[in-house]
Design a protein around this motif. Sequence first.
Motif, mmCIF file in Angstrom:
data_model
loop_
_atom_site.group_PDB
_atom_site.id
_atom_site.type_symbol
_atom_site.label_atom_id
_atom_site.label_comp_id
_atom_site.label_asym_id
_atom_site.label_seq_id
_atom_site.Cartn_x
_atom_site.Cartn_y
_atom_site.Cartn_z
ATOM 1 N N ALA A 148 34.828 69.207 37.727
ATOM 2 C CA ALA A 148 33.982 68.814 38.861
ATOM 3 C C ALA A 148 32.802 69.766 39.017
ATOM 4 O O ALA A 148 31.686 69.346 39.340
ATOM 5 N N PHE A 181 33.068 65.133 44.406
ATOM 6 C CA PHE A 181 33.824 64.860 43.182
ATOM 7 C C PHE A 181 35.311 65.158 43.372
ATOM 8 O O PHE A 181 36.169 64.392 42.930
ATOM 9 N N VAL A 182 35.629 66.288 44.012
ATOM 10 C CA VAL A 182 37.034 66.688 44.161
ATOM 11 C C VAL A 182 37.768 65.755 45.116
ATOM 12 O O VAL A 182 38.912 65.355 44.852
ATOM 13 N N PRO A 223 38.131 61.763 43.299
ATOM 14 C CA PRO A 223 38.213 62.081 41.864
ATOM 15 C C PRO A 223 37.833 60.944 40.933
ATOM 16 O O PRO A 223 37.387 61.189 39.811
ATOM 17 N N LEU A 244 34.431 60.808 39.010
ATOM 18 C CA LEU A 244 34.159 61.548 37.777
ATOM 19 C C LEU A 244 34.373 60.702 36.529
ATOM 20 O O LEU A 244 34.030 61.126 35.428
#
Length: 381
Positions: free
Chosen positions: A238, A373-374, A377, A380
């Motif tokens: 990420a 992004f984290v 998820p 990604l």
Amino acid sequence: MLRFAIGVIRRFADLPPHTILGMPSLSPTMTTGTMVKWLKKEGDKVSPGDIMFEVETDKATLGYEVQDQVFVAKILAQAGSPPMPLGAPIAILVDKADRISAFKDYTSDSGAIKSSEPVKKPIQEEPKHDENVRMSPAAHHMIDEYHLDTKNIHASGPRGLILKEDVLAFIENSKSPKETQKKPEEIKTPEKKTSQDTGKNYISSIRAPRFSVTSNVNLEEAIKFVGKDNIRAFIIKAAVASCKIVPEANSKFFNEFTRYYDYVDLQVSLYEKTLKKYFLKDSQGKRIEEIKEAFQKEGTGQANFAVSFSSEGNEIATPDVSALLSVGPEFLKVVKSGEAFKSQKFATCTLNCDHRAVDGAVGANWLKTFKGFVENPTSLL
């Protein structure tokens, strides 16, 4: 003598030598700041590299890092006070502990300094380009300096970002460029550094003005997506993806210029009782399994970005980069999920930046992208 971005030495007849620290400028567009939290109290010793307080600017909440050892003699601006203009007195600092007591009953009215007037910024000319066009700082500088029209420049960066290389390519491909559009002399960074060069960069970077942006990031969805054993590799992935979206943070400051990178050579530090370091070359595009393989062998290299994991929450310094992501230990936090409340896993993530290369807006944008992004998820993929 104490050194600060905004501060004035005052010596009154009844007071020992001291520094009145003014509200610092933590971003290029900042005109006022709101005191959010003091991390040091009156009487505390502050060492170089310590964050003394946090200020809310027009872009983000940023920490103020001290460059010299001082003592906090008096706090003049309490947390939660109304926004203050740049230069307005916020604290009195002294360089010796035995001078603190002299300011016990000090008030802003008892000293010679009054609240500063807002700093007036020079009126800037209208830009010669479309304000909606996205460009890196280096490209922006060259376009303004050489009066170029962005409509004719092909953007090769992510999401239509014009990079420095795009500007150079445009100038070089122009058959009859105007006198103001001549190709500037490009400063090239040597591929290999001598130990003397590395030492100079190291010393320069640890003395550099730095700031940090912090956010508590929810790890719950990421753990479900990749599994607990893969969470560190996912965080690295990420971070690398965020460097591609916000390339201004993927940079390194040299004495006369800032170099921006389109690849990510990553230095990873892991602290669990002992410090271990790993180096990931060309980490962009690597799968989680490939990132995990890098943890099998310790090593270091010439990195342009860094990530550190600490089980105790202490930051691991990697001074020869412009941005370092520090990931603290996991902790549980109760959040509302639908109609119920659940305990979910979070980690405090801090991006520590060299202010000579990365400004507050870029740092905040990078951390926002990383958090997105984290916490989502699948973005990604």
